[in-house]
Design a protein around this motif. Structure first.
Motif, PDB file in Angstrom:
ATOM      1  N   VAL A   1       0.812  -1.212   0.000  1.00 48.42           N
ATOM      2  CA  VAL A   1       0.000   0.000   0.000  1.00 48.42           C
ATOM      3  C   VAL A   1       0.846   1.264   0.000  1.00 48.42           C
ATOM      4  CG1 VAL A   1      -1.645   1.357   1.351  1.00 48.42           C
ATOM      5  CG2 VAL A   1      -2.020  -1.095   1.036  1.00 48.42           C
ATOM      6  N   GLU A   2       1.816   1.346   0.893  1.00 51.76           N
ATOM      7  CA  GLU A   2       2.620   2.558   0.993  1.00 51.76           C
ATOM      8  C   GLU A   2       3.419   2.805  -0.277  1.00 51.76           C
ATOM      9  OE1 GLU A   2       2.427   4.752   3.325  1.00 51.76           O
ATOM     10  OE2 GLU A   2       1.020   3.573   4.537  1.00 51.76           O
ATOM     11  N   ARG A   3       4.031   1.751  -0.825  1.00 54.46           N
ATOM     12  CA  ARG A   3       4.834   1.938  -2.034  1.00 54.46           C
ATOM     13  C   ARG A   3       3.955   2.247  -3.247  1.00 54.46           C
ATOM     14  NH1 ARG A   3       8.418  -2.017   0.319  1.00 54.46           N
ATOM     15  NH2 ARG A   3       7.362  -3.747  -0.702  1.00 54.46           N
ATOM     16  N   ASP A   4       2.804   1.578  -3.345  1.00 51.09           N
ATOM     17  CA  ASP A   4       1.896   1.874  -4.465  1.00 51.09           C
ATOM     18  C   ASP A   4       1.427   3.323  -4.403  1.00 51.09           C
ATOM     19  OD1 ASP A   4       2.094  -0.633  -5.515  1.00 51.09           O
ATOM     20  OD2 ASP A   4       0.040  -1.258  -5.089  1.00 51.09           O
ATOM     21  N   SER A   5       1.106   3.782  -3.204  1.00 48.67           N
ATOM     22  CA  SER A   5       0.655   5.157  -3.036  1.00 48.67           C
ATOM     23  C   SER A   5       1.765   6.145  -3.392  1.00 48.67           C
ATOM     24  CB  SER A   5       0.197   5.392  -1.596  1.00 48.67           C
ATOM     25  OG  SER A   5      -0.178   6.731  -1.391  1.00 48.67           O
ATOM     26  N   ALA A   6       2.988   5.822  -2.988  1.00 50.08           N
ATOM     27  CA  ALA A   6       4.125   6.693  -3.299  1.00 50.08           C
ATOM     28  C   ALA A   6       4.379   6.741  -4.802  1.00 50.08           C
ATOM     29  CB  ALA A   6       5.367   6.205  -2.563  1.00 50.08           C
ATOM     30  N   TRP A   7       4.227   5.592  -5.467  1.00 46.72           N
ATOM     31  CA  TRP A   7       4.421   5.572  -6.916  1.00 46.72           C
ATOM     32  C   TRP A   7       3.328   6.356  -7.631  1.00 46.72           C
ATOM     33  CZ3 TRP A   7       8.516   5.283  -9.411  1.00 46.72           C
ATOM     34  CH2 TRP A   7       9.557   4.427  -9.066  1.00 46.72           C
ATOM     35  N   LEU A   8       2.107   6.270  -7.154  1.00 52.18           N
ATOM     36  CA  LEU A   8       1.036   7.053  -7.759  1.00 52.18           C
ATOM     37  C   LEU A   8       1.337   8.539  -7.683  1.00 52.18           C
ATOM     38  CD1 LEU A   8      -2.383   5.432  -6.689  1.00 52.18           C
ATOM     39  CD2 LEU A   8      -1.583   5.898  -9.008  1.00 52.18           C
ATOM     40  N   ALA A   9       1.776   8.982  -6.534  1.00 49.27           N
ATOM     41  CA  ALA A   9       2.099  10.408  -6.357  1.00 49.27           C
ATOM     42  C   ALA A   9       3.250  10.827  -7.257  1.00 49.27           C
ATOM     43  CB  ALA A   9       2.432  10.683  -4.898  1.00 49.27           C
ATOM     44  N   LYS A  10       4.280   9.984  -7.381  1.00 48.45           N
ATOM     45  CA  LYS A  10       5.451  10.332  -8.187  1.00 48.45           C
ATOM     46  C   LYS A  10       5.112  10.339  -9.673  1.00 48.45           C
ATOM     47  CE  LYS A  10       9.610   9.093  -7.060  1.00 48.45           C
ATOM     48  NZ  LYS A  10      10.481  10.298  -7.221  1.00 48.45           N
ATOM     49  N   LEU A  11       4.392   9.318 -10.139  1.00 48.26           N
ATOM     50  CA  LEU A  11       4.108   9.205 -11.570  1.00 48.26           C
ATOM     51  C   LEU A  11       3.067  10.215 -12.027  1.00 48.26           C
ATOM     52  CD1 LEU A  11       4.108   5.324 -12.002  1.00 48.26           C
ATOM     53  CD2 LEU A  11       5.963   6.949 -12.462  1.00 48.26           C
ATOM     54  N   HIS A  12       2.244  10.685 -11.089  1.00 51.08           N
ATOM     55  CA  HIS A  12       1.241  11.699 -11.419  1.00 51.08           C
ATOM     56  C   HIS A  12       1.899  12.954 -11.986  1.00 51.08           C
ATOM     57  CE1 HIS A  12      -2.271  14.315 -11.030  1.00 51.08           C
ATOM     58  NE2 HIS A  12      -1.511  15.169 -10.369  1.00 51.08           N
ATOM     59  N   ALA A  13       3.112  13.229 -11.559  1.00 55.94           N
ATOM     60  CA  ALA A  13       3.817  14.446 -11.989  1.00 55.94           C
ATOM     61  C   ALA A  13       4.626  14.233 -13.264  1.00 55.94           C
ATOM     62  CB  ALA A  13       4.734  14.928 -10.872  1.00 55.94           C
ATOM     63  N   GLU A  14       4.634  13.014 -13.805  1.00 54.10           N
ATOM     64  CA  GLU A  14       5.442  12.714 -14.984  1.00 54.10           C
ATOM     65  C   GLU A  14       4.576  12.688 -16.249  1.00 54.10           C
ATOM     66  OE1 GLU A  14       8.695  12.353 -15.032  1.00 54.10           O
ATOM     67  OE2 GLU A  14       8.929  12.564 -12.858  1.00 54.10           O
ATOM     68  N   PRO A  15       5.134  13.049 -17.408  1.00 56.07           N
ATOM     69  CA  PRO A  15       4.381  13.028 -18.670  1.00 56.07           C
ATOM     70  C   PRO A  15       4.297  11.621 -19.256  1.00 56.07           C
ATOM     71  CG  PRO A  15       6.596  13.795 -19.087  1.00 56.07           C
ATOM     72  CD  PRO A  15       6.497  13.592 -17.583  1.00 56.07           C
ATOM     73  N   ILE A  16       3.600  10.751 -18.568  1.00 54.52           N
ATOM     74  CA  ILE A  16       3.459   9.350 -18.972  1.00 54.52           C
ATOM     75  C   ILE A  16       2.035   9.135 -19.482  1.00 54.52           C
ATOM     76  CG2 ILE A  16       3.530   6.963 -18.186  1.00 54.52           C
ATOM     77  CD1 ILE A  16       5.602   7.818 -16.112  1.00 54.52           C
ATOM     78  N   ALA A  17       1.911   8.558 -20.674  1.00 54.43           N
ATOM     79  CA  ALA A  17       0.594   8.423 -21.308  1.00 54.43           C
ATOM     80  C   ALA A  17      -0.258   7.339 -20.675  1.00 54.43           C
ATOM     81  CB  ALA A  17       0.759   8.145 -22.797  1.00 54.43           C
ATOM     82  N   TYR A  18       0.376   6.291 -20.156  1.00 55.13           N
ATOM     83  CA  TYR A  18      -0.361   5.156 -19.587  1.00 55.13           C
ATOM     84  C   TYR A  18       0.212   4.824 -18.214  1.00 55.13           C
ATOM     85  CZ  TYR A  18      -2.095   0.390 -18.871  1.00 55.13           C
ATOM     86  OH  TYR A  18      -2.697  -0.736 -18.339  1.00 55.13           O
ATOM     87  N   ILE A  19      -0.641   4.851 -17.202  1.00 57.65           N
ATOM     88  CA  ILE A  19      -0.256   4.414 -15.861  1.00 57.65           C
ATOM     89  C   ILE A  19      -1.208   3.307 -15.454  1.00 57.65           C
ATOM     90  CG2 ILE A  19       0.072   5.061 -13.442  1.00 57.65           C
ATOM     91  CD1 ILE A  19       0.502   7.943 -14.377  1.00 57.65           C
ATOM     92  N   GLY A  20      -0.682   2.112 -15.287  1.00 54.56           N
ATOM     93  CA  GLY A  20      -1.495   0.969 -14.899  1.00 54.56           C
ATOM     94  C   GLY A  20      -1.324   0.658 -13.425  1.00 54.56           C
ATOM     95  N   LEU A  21      -2.402   0.273 -12.785  1.00 53.02           N
ATOM     96  CA  LEU A  21      -2.376  -0.053 -11.360  1.00 53.02           C
ATOM     97  C   LEU A  21      -3.071  -1.387 -11.151  1.00 53.02           C
ATOM     98  CD1 LEU A  21      -1.835   0.776  -8.379  1.00 53.02           C
ATOM     99  CD2 LEU A  21      -4.068   1.932  -8.418  1.00 53.02           C
ATOM    100  N   LEU A  22      -2.353  -2.349 -10.594  1.00 51.19           N
ATOM    101  CA  LEU A  22      -2.954  -3.645 -10.318  1.00 51.19           C
ATOM    102  C   LEU A  22      -3.890  -3.563  -9.122  1.00 51.19           C
ATOM    103  CD1 LEU A  22      -0.983  -4.828 -12.400  1.00 51.19           C
ATOM    104  CD2 LEU A  22      -0.611  -6.739 -10.827  1.00 51.19           C
ATOM    105  N   GLY A  23      -4.878  -4.425  -9.119  1.00 43.60           N
ATOM    106  CA  GLY A  23      -5.803  -4.497  -8.002  1.00 43.60           C
ATOM    107  C   GLY A  23      -7.182  -3.976  -8.375  1.00 43.60           C
ATOM    108  N   PRO A  24      -8.176  -4.260  -7.555  1.00 46.26           N
ATOM    109  CA  PRO A  24      -9.554  -3.852  -7.850  1.00 46.26           C
ATOM    110  C   PRO A  24      -9.757  -2.345  -7.726  1.00 46.26           C
ATOM    111  CG  PRO A  24      -9.425  -4.816  -5.661  1.00 46.26           C
ATOM    112  CD  PRO A  24      -8.082  -5.028  -6.293  1.00 46.26           C
TER     113      PRO A  24
END
Length: 339
Positions: A258-281
């Motif tokens: 949970v903590e690492r996934d949340s940290a990655w979401l915050a970091k990647l949100h600021a990057e110009p990435i066209a596709y961000i995939g997240l595993l889980g429901p």
């Protein structure tokens, strides 16, 4: 346009002969497996890399390549299969009903192998570019001349991929030039090195993506598990400089923490990435977004992947990579038969 440049560059680097024949589709009419701009390399031993059809024309083109090697003169081979009689005449049994013109030219390091080597820096830097290639000219000695135009468009934008689906021709006087749009090297960031990341990395790399895997656990981040990965980064999310290893067109968050996934979401949100995939429901996705202080955005796909009934890690990898590809190409991911 995807030209399979990674494979072509590998072929160039390993080629035992000084000169090659470069086969380029310059025109198509009706149905054809590959479109104008598709390329294939043939060496002096008749070994090849790349495809200009579904495998139907390649053997016949080798016989023409032998004559190009012998005489050094470029030739255009025309396959007109628009009539059943013509298809039977060629003896190829294609049944696609199209007309295909292929330019064969002898190339070497002296002319940057027909411009291929001149594409390397832009391609590997993630920059879209166009290879402008002379396909008809008077005098004929101008055929094969090229220039590379590097574009300022952001490679992370899906609009960029949609703009590179055709190779138009430009006629100026006695010269006809084919403008071949070139998609840059695609890069994928995989955040998490668990067992389910292994088939994802393998599949993406097999399809020509350059994959970077990051995880703070050395036991998981093992080169034996990820032999096709371009780079392994043993680090927590906070210490990864995403821009240093990019640009990335896609990222998949799959740390199962949970903590690492949340940290990655915050970091990647600021990057110009066209596709961000997240595993889980979806419920977990919403919880992670709230924890990261973010709102759901179109480029975030959670649960990641197309709905193909995937359950096993290999199936989930297929669903995710297919969704990544469809997103960058601005396609729905639905059946081809639906129009």
């Amino acid at each position: 346009m995807q030209l399979g440049l990674s494979a072509l560059f590998t072929f160039l680097d390993a080629c035992p002969t000084e000169s090659l024949v470069l086969a380029t589709v310059i025109r198509t009419q009706g149905a054809s497996y590959r479109k104008a701009g598709a390329m294939m390399l043939i060496d002096g031993n008749m070994k090849t890399s790349g495809l200009v059809s579904g495998g139907c024309l390649e053997d016949d083109l080798k016989s023409h390549a032998e004559r190009v090697f012998e005489h050094g003169t470029s030739v255009v081979v025309v396959y007109d299969l628009s009539q059943e009689e013509a298809a039977s005449m060629w003896g190829l049994g294609l049944g696609c009903g199209g007309r295909i013109e292929v330019l064969l030219e002898r190339v070497s390091a002296n002319d940057s192998f027909g411009g291929l080597n001149a594409l390397r820096s832009a391609f590997q830097a993630g920059r879209p570019c166009t290879l402008h290639k002379v396909i008809e000219a008077l005098p004929e000695s101008l055929i094969g001349d090229y220039r590379v135009e590097v574009h300022a468009v952001e490679a992370a934008s899906p609009k960029f991929e949609a703009s590179l689906r055709s190779a138009p021709t430009l006629v100026e006087g006695d010269t006809t030039t084919l403008a071949i749009p070139v998609s840059p090297l695609k890069r994928l960031l995989v955040c998490g090195a668990g067992p389910d990341a292994i088939p994802l990395v393998q599949l993406a790399a097999t399809l020509g993506w350059q994959v970077v895997v990051t995880d703070p656990r050395p036991a998981y981040l093992n080169a034996d598990y990820f032999p096709l990965a371009a780079r392994l980064l043993c680090s927590v999310p906070e210490n990864v400089d995403v821009g240093l290893h990019g640009p990335f067109q896609a990222a998949v968050i799959m740390t199962h923490h949970v903590e690492r996934d949340s940290a990655w979401l915050a970091k990647l949100h600021a990057e110009p990435i066209a596709y961000i995939g997240l595993l889980g429901p979806a419920t977990r996705r919403d919880m992670l977004l709230e924890k990261a202080g973010l709102a759901l955005e179109p480029r975030l796909h959670g649960p990641a992947g197309l709905d193909i009934g995937a359950a096993l890690p290999e199936e989930i990898a297929l669903a995710i990579v297919a969704q990544m590809h469809a997103t960058l190409a601005q396609r729905s991911g639905g059946p081809l038969g639906d129009g």
